[in-house]
Design a protein around this motif. Structure first.
Motif, PDB file in Angstrom:
ATOM      1  N   GLY A 101       5.855   9.159  17.173  1.00 48.38           N
ATOM      2  CA  GLY A 101       6.426   8.987  15.848  1.00 48.38           C
ATOM      3  C   GLY A 101       6.711   7.548  15.457  1.00 48.38           C
ATOM      4  O   GLY A 101       7.355   7.299  14.436  1.00 48.38           O
ATOM      5  N   VAL A 102       6.237   6.598  16.246  1.00 47.65           N
ATOM      6  CA  VAL A 102       6.375   5.194  15.882  1.00 47.65           C
ATOM      7  C   VAL A 102       5.633   4.929  14.574  1.00 47.65           C
ATOM      8  O   VAL A 102       6.059   4.124  13.737  1.00 47.65           O
ATOM      9  CB  VAL A 102       5.847   4.280  17.009  1.00 47.65           C
ATOM     10  N   ILE A 103       4.514   5.615  14.386  1.00 41.32           N
ATOM     11  CA  ILE A 103       3.760   5.574  13.133  1.00 41.32           C
ATOM     12  C   ILE A 103       3.511   7.010  12.677  1.00 41.32           C
ATOM     13  O   ILE A 103       3.525   7.937  13.479  1.00 41.32           O
ATOM     14  CB  ILE A 103       2.420   4.820  13.285  1.00 41.32           C
ATOM     15  N   ASP A 104       3.317   7.173  11.375  1.00 41.89           N
ATOM     16  CA  ASP A 104       3.079   8.503  10.804  1.00 41.89           C
ATOM     17  C   ASP A 104       1.599   8.838  10.693  1.00 41.89           C
ATOM     18  O   ASP A 104       1.217  10.012  10.719  1.00 41.89           O
ATOM     19  CB  ASP A 104       3.689   8.592   9.399  1.00 41.89           C
TER      20      ASP A 104
ATOM     21  N   TRP B 179      -5.955  -8.237   5.330  1.00 44.73           N
ATOM     22  CA  TRP B 179      -6.467  -7.605   4.117  1.00 44.73           C
ATOM     23  C   TRP B 179      -6.158  -6.113   4.090  1.00 44.73           C
ATOM     24  O   TRP B 179      -5.792  -5.561   3.058  1.00 44.73           O
ATOM     25  CB  TRP B 179      -7.972  -7.843   3.996  1.00 44.73           C
ATOM     26  N   ARG B 180      -6.268  -5.449   5.217  1.00 43.13           N
ATOM     27  CA  ARG B 180      -5.961  -4.018   5.259  1.00 43.13           C
ATOM     28  C   ARG B 180      -4.461  -3.787   5.050  1.00 43.13           C
ATOM     29  O   ARG B 180      -4.057  -2.806   4.420  1.00 43.13           O
ATOM     30  CB  ARG B 180      -6.414  -3.422   6.591  1.00 43.13           C
ATOM     31  N   VAL B 181      -3.660  -4.695   5.584  1.00 44.99           N
ATOM     32  CA  VAL B 181      -2.218  -4.605   5.370  1.00 44.99           C
ATOM     33  C   VAL B 181      -1.900  -4.721   3.882  1.00 44.99           C
ATOM     34  O   VAL B 181      -1.115  -3.933   3.331  1.00 44.99           O
ATOM     35  CB  VAL B 181      -1.473  -5.697   6.175  1.00 44.99           C
ATOM     36  N   LYS B 182      -2.529  -5.693   3.215  1.00 51.87           N
ATOM     37  CA  LYS B 182      -2.293  -5.872   1.773  1.00 51.87           C
ATOM     38  C   LYS B 182      -2.721  -4.629   0.992  1.00 51.87           C
ATOM     39  O   LYS B 182      -2.056  -4.223   0.036  1.00 51.87           O
ATOM     40  CB  LYS B 182      -3.052  -7.098   1.264  1.00 51.87           C
ATOM     41  N   MET B 183      -3.834  -4.037   1.393  1.00 50.22           N
ATOM     42  CA  MET B 183      -4.345  -2.863   0.701  1.00 50.22           C
ATOM     43  C   MET B 183      -3.335  -1.721   0.742  1.00 50.22           C
ATOM     44  O   MET B 183      -2.978  -1.150  -0.295  1.00 50.22           O
ATOM     45  CB  MET B 183      -5.665  -2.407   1.338  1.00 50.22           C
ATOM     46  N   PHE B 184      -2.846  -1.388   1.939  1.00 55.43           N
ATOM     47  CA  PHE B 184      -1.943  -0.244   2.064  1.00 55.43           C
ATOM     48  C   PHE B 184      -0.555  -0.544   1.508  1.00 55.43           C
ATOM     49  O   PHE B 184       0.126   0.356   1.003  1.00 55.43           O
ATOM     50  CB  PHE B 184      -1.886   0.229   3.515  1.00 55.43           C
ATOM     51  N   LYS B 185      -0.140  -1.784   1.574  1.00 50.97           N
ATOM     52  CA  LYS B 185       1.132  -2.160   0.946  1.00 50.97           C
ATOM     53  C   LYS B 185       1.022  -2.007  -0.561  1.00 50.97           C
ATOM     54  O   LYS B 185       1.952  -1.524  -1.222  1.00 50.97           O
ATOM     55  CB  LYS B 185       1.485  -3.603   1.325  1.00 50.97           C
ATOM     56  N   ASN B 186      -0.129  -2.394  -1.112  1.00 51.99           N
ATOM     57  CA  ASN B 186      -0.363  -2.257  -2.544  1.00 51.99           C
ATOM     58  C   ASN B 186      -0.360  -0.787  -2.973  1.00 51.99           C
ATOM     59  O   ASN B 186       0.049  -0.454  -4.093  1.00 51.99           O
ATOM     60  CB  ASN B 186      -1.701  -2.909  -2.915  1.00 51.99           C
ATOM     61  N   TRP B 187      -0.778   0.101  -2.073  1.00 55.39           N
ATOM     62  CA  TRP B 187      -0.813   1.537  -2.370  1.00 55.39           C
ATOM     63  C   TRP B 187       0.533   2.218  -2.117  1.00 55.39           C
ATOM     64  O   TRP B 187       0.668   3.423  -2.343  1.00 55.39           O
ATOM     65  CB  TRP B 187      -1.886   2.222  -1.521  1.00 55.39           C
ATOM     66  N   GLY B 188       1.530   1.477  -1.624  1.00 54.15           N
ATOM     67  CA  GLY B 188       2.864   2.036  -1.462  1.00 54.15           C
ATOM     68  C   GLY B 188       3.230   2.458  -0.057  1.00 54.15           C
ATOM     69  O   GLY B 188       4.356   2.922   0.182  1.00 54.15           O
ATOM     70  N   ALA B 189       2.312   2.316   0.888  1.00 53.78           N
ATOM     71  CA  ALA B 189       2.598   2.689   2.274  1.00 53.78           C
ATOM     72  C   ALA B 189       3.356   1.569   2.986  1.00 53.78           C
ATOM     73  O   ALA B 189       3.530   0.473   2.450  1.00 53.78           O
ATOM     74  CB  ALA B 189       1.301   2.993   3.011  1.00 53.78           C
TER      75      ALA B 189
ATOM     76  N   ILE C  75      -2.842  13.522   1.548  1.00 55.46           N
ATOM     77  CA  ILE C  75      -2.817  12.318   0.715  1.00 55.46           C
ATOM     78  C   ILE C  75      -3.835  12.515  -0.402  1.00 55.46           C
ATOM     79  O   ILE C  75      -5.050  12.474  -0.160  1.00 55.46           O
ATOM     80  CB  ILE C  75      -3.149  11.054   1.538  1.00 55.46           C
ATOM     81  N   ASN C  76      -3.340  12.731  -1.608  1.00 57.04           N
ATOM     82  CA  ASN C  76      -4.215  12.907  -2.761  1.00 57.04           C
ATOM     83  C   ASN C  76      -4.269  11.671  -3.652  1.00 57.04           C
ATOM     84  O   ASN C  76      -5.302  11.348  -4.222  1.00 57.04           O
ATOM     85  CB  ASN C  76      -3.769  14.114  -3.585  1.00 57.04           C
ATOM     86  N   THR C  77      -3.143  10.987  -3.782  1.00 54.84           N
ATOM     87  CA  THR C  77      -3.053   9.779  -4.600  1.00 54.84           C
ATOM     88  C   THR C  77      -2.253   8.742  -3.825  1.00 54.84           C
ATOM     89  O   THR C  77      -1.571   9.069  -2.832  1.00 54.84           O
ATOM     90  CB  THR C  77      -2.341  10.061  -5.937  1.00 54.84           C
ATOM     91  N   PRO C  78      -2.251   7.481  -4.259  1.00 51.94           N
ATOM     92  CA  PRO C  78      -1.441   6.469  -3.577  1.00 51.94           C
ATOM     93  C   PRO C  78       0.040   6.829  -3.499  1.00 51.94           C
ATOM     94  O   PRO C  78       0.714   6.468  -2.527  1.00 51.94           O
ATOM     95  CB  PRO C  78      -1.666   5.222  -4.435  1.00 51.94           C
ATOM     96  N   ALA C  79       0.534   7.579  -4.464  1.00 53.76           N
ATOM     97  CA  ALA C  79       1.948   7.962  -4.450  1.00 53.76           C
ATOM     98  C   ALA C  79       2.301   8.782  -3.204  1.00 53.76           C
ATOM     99  O   ALA C  79       3.442   8.739  -2.727  1.00 53.76           O
ATOM    100  CB  ALA C  79       2.278   8.761  -5.706  1.00 53.76           C
ATOM    101  N   ASP C  80       1.325   9.498  -2.647  1.00 52.22           N
ATOM    102  CA  ASP C  80       1.576  10.311  -1.463  1.00 52.22           C
ATOM    103  C   ASP C  80       1.774   9.468  -0.203  1.00 52.22           C
ATOM    104  O   ASP C  80       2.226   9.972   0.827  1.00 52.22           O
ATOM    105  CB  ASP C  80       0.426  11.294  -1.243  1.00 52.22           C
ATOM    106  N   LEU C  81       1.408   8.189  -0.278  1.00 54.01           N
ATOM    107  CA  LEU C  81       1.583   7.295   0.868  1.00 54.01           C
ATOM    108  C   LEU C  81       2.969   6.670   0.912  1.00 54.01           C
ATOM    109  O   LEU C  81       3.332   6.018   1.902  1.00 54.01           O
ATOM    110  CB  LEU C  81       0.536   6.173   0.817  1.00 54.01           C
ATOM    111  N   GLU C  82       3.740   6.856  -0.148  1.00 53.73           N
ATOM    112  CA  GLU C  82       5.049   6.218  -0.256  1.00 53.73           C
ATOM    113  C   GLU C  82       5.910   6.516   0.978  1.00 53.73           C
ATOM    114  O   GLU C  82       6.158   7.666   1.339  1.00 53.73           O
ATOM    115  CB  GLU C  82       5.773   6.715  -1.503  1.00 53.73           C
ATOM    116  N   GLY C  83       6.341   5.428   1.636  1.00 59.01           N
ATOM    117  CA  GLY C  83       7.235   5.557   2.773  1.00 59.01           C
ATOM    118  C   GLY C  83       6.577   5.868   4.102  1.00 59.01           C
ATOM    119  O   GLY C  83       7.242   5.836   5.135  1.00 59.01           O
TER     120      GLY C  83
END
Length: 327
Positions: free
Chosen positions: A202-205, A175-185, A157-165
């Motif tokens: 594999g329920v979570i990555d 608040w943590r949920v909002k943070m990672f949703k904002n970053w695309g995860a 993970i280098n940028t927020p784009a790497d969290l996509e999906g």
């Protein structure tokens, strides 16, 4: 009749004595795993406080229950209010109930432990601790959970784009949920005790935690990548139910609070000692390490700050003081 009266009296005295002894055993809980900084700091606190009780001649004893033996954080918080648990170490779940604590959910706000100490003095005790008490929680210790980094099984993970999906486990923190949703995860709240199995199946990555929690839970056995983000510094709060705590004798409160300060300093020294060592152990355990692009994450984080200022009481004042204390 006289013998029966004596028997009943003896039973009553025995019950009263048993209750008195039981009332002096105080339960201390944490959901943190064996070997983690939070677990070890709480154990150290209990041992140190018990020494002080013994020296002072006070017939009190802290009984330590780690690794979620008394329940997950959400359950423990309720038990604190009920008084069925006397003290507990809480972290990321508390800001959901005490919005002011979400100051420490702001990404990249905290620069280092020296900055943490200034925020504790200038913001935490004047603003946040009183807000927590109004919600029924008495914080007596401000300890460390640590700087959080991201692990996952798919890629660096280098940028927020790497969290996509990616399904990233977060604590049960809005608040943590909002943070990672904002970053695309795809943030997935889950109790930490369930994380290893969730990753293994594999329920979570991936997930995010300080090195001490990652290593103690052996997450390197089911994760291939650790990305150094240091995106959030999470304190750990030694907490009691506010109404229940007021029932403790003042001399007991004094020992608990002094012991909490001693444990804070012990924990900070231990954290600094372990930080580099644990990172090396994760790599030695097979994880590939990369340092993320901090600027890319900072640039994607402004909405979280805006939310805090707009929706949290004294949000602007707290943020201003916290940022000023970094200088």
């Amino acid at each position: 009749m006289k013998n029966k009266t004596l028997t009943y009296t003896s039973i009553a005295i025995a019950v009263m004595m048993s209750s008195a002894v039981a009332a002096k055993d105080l339960k201390v809980a944490t959901s943190a795993q064996l070997g983690s900084l939070q677990y070890n700091t709480t154990q150290h606190f209990a041992d140190y406080a018990n020494e002080q009780f013994k020296k002072s001649g006070l017939d009190y004893n802290l009984k330590f229950f780690g690794a979620a033996q008394l329940g997950k954080d959400k359950d423990v918080q309720q038990k604190l209010k009920l008084g069925t648990i006397d003290l507990a170490l809480l972290t990321s779940t508390l800001p959901t109930h005490v919005p002011e604590m979400a100051l420490f959910e702001l990404p990249f706000l905290v620069s280092d432990r020296e900055h943490v100490a200034k925020i504790e003095q200038d913001v935490f005790w004047p603003y946040i601790a009183p807000a927590a008490e109004k919600k029924g929680y008495k914080v007596i210790g401000f300890w460390e959970n640590g700087f959080r980094n991201i692990t996952n099984a798919q890629r660096p993970i280098n940028t927020p784009a790497d969290l996509e999906g990616l399904k990233i486990r977060t604590p049960n923190s809005s608040w943590r949920v909002k943070m990672f949703k904002n970053w695309g995860a795809n943030p997935t709240p889950m109790s930490f005790s369930e994380v290893f199995i969730g990753l293994q199946t594999g329920v979570i990555d991936g997930q995010e935690n300080p090195y001490t929690n990652i290593y103690a839970a052996k997450l390197h056995e089911v994760q291939g990548y650790v990305s150094v983000t240091n995106h959030v510094y999470t304190p750990a709060y030694l907490t009691a139910g506010a109404r229940h705590y007021k029932k403790f004798p003042s001399e007991v409160q004094d020992i608990l609070e002094a012991s909490a300060v001693e444990a804070q300093q012990w924990g900070y020294k231990e954290a600094a000692r372990l930080e580099g060592e644990l990172k090396d152990k994760l790599v030695a355990g097979g994880m590939k390490l990369n340092v993320a692009n901090r600027d890319a994450f900072v640039n994607a984080s402004q909405p979280i700050y805006d939310d805090f200022v707009e929706n949290v009481n004294n949000g602007s004042a707290m943020l201003t003081k916290a940022m000023a204390s970094a200088k």
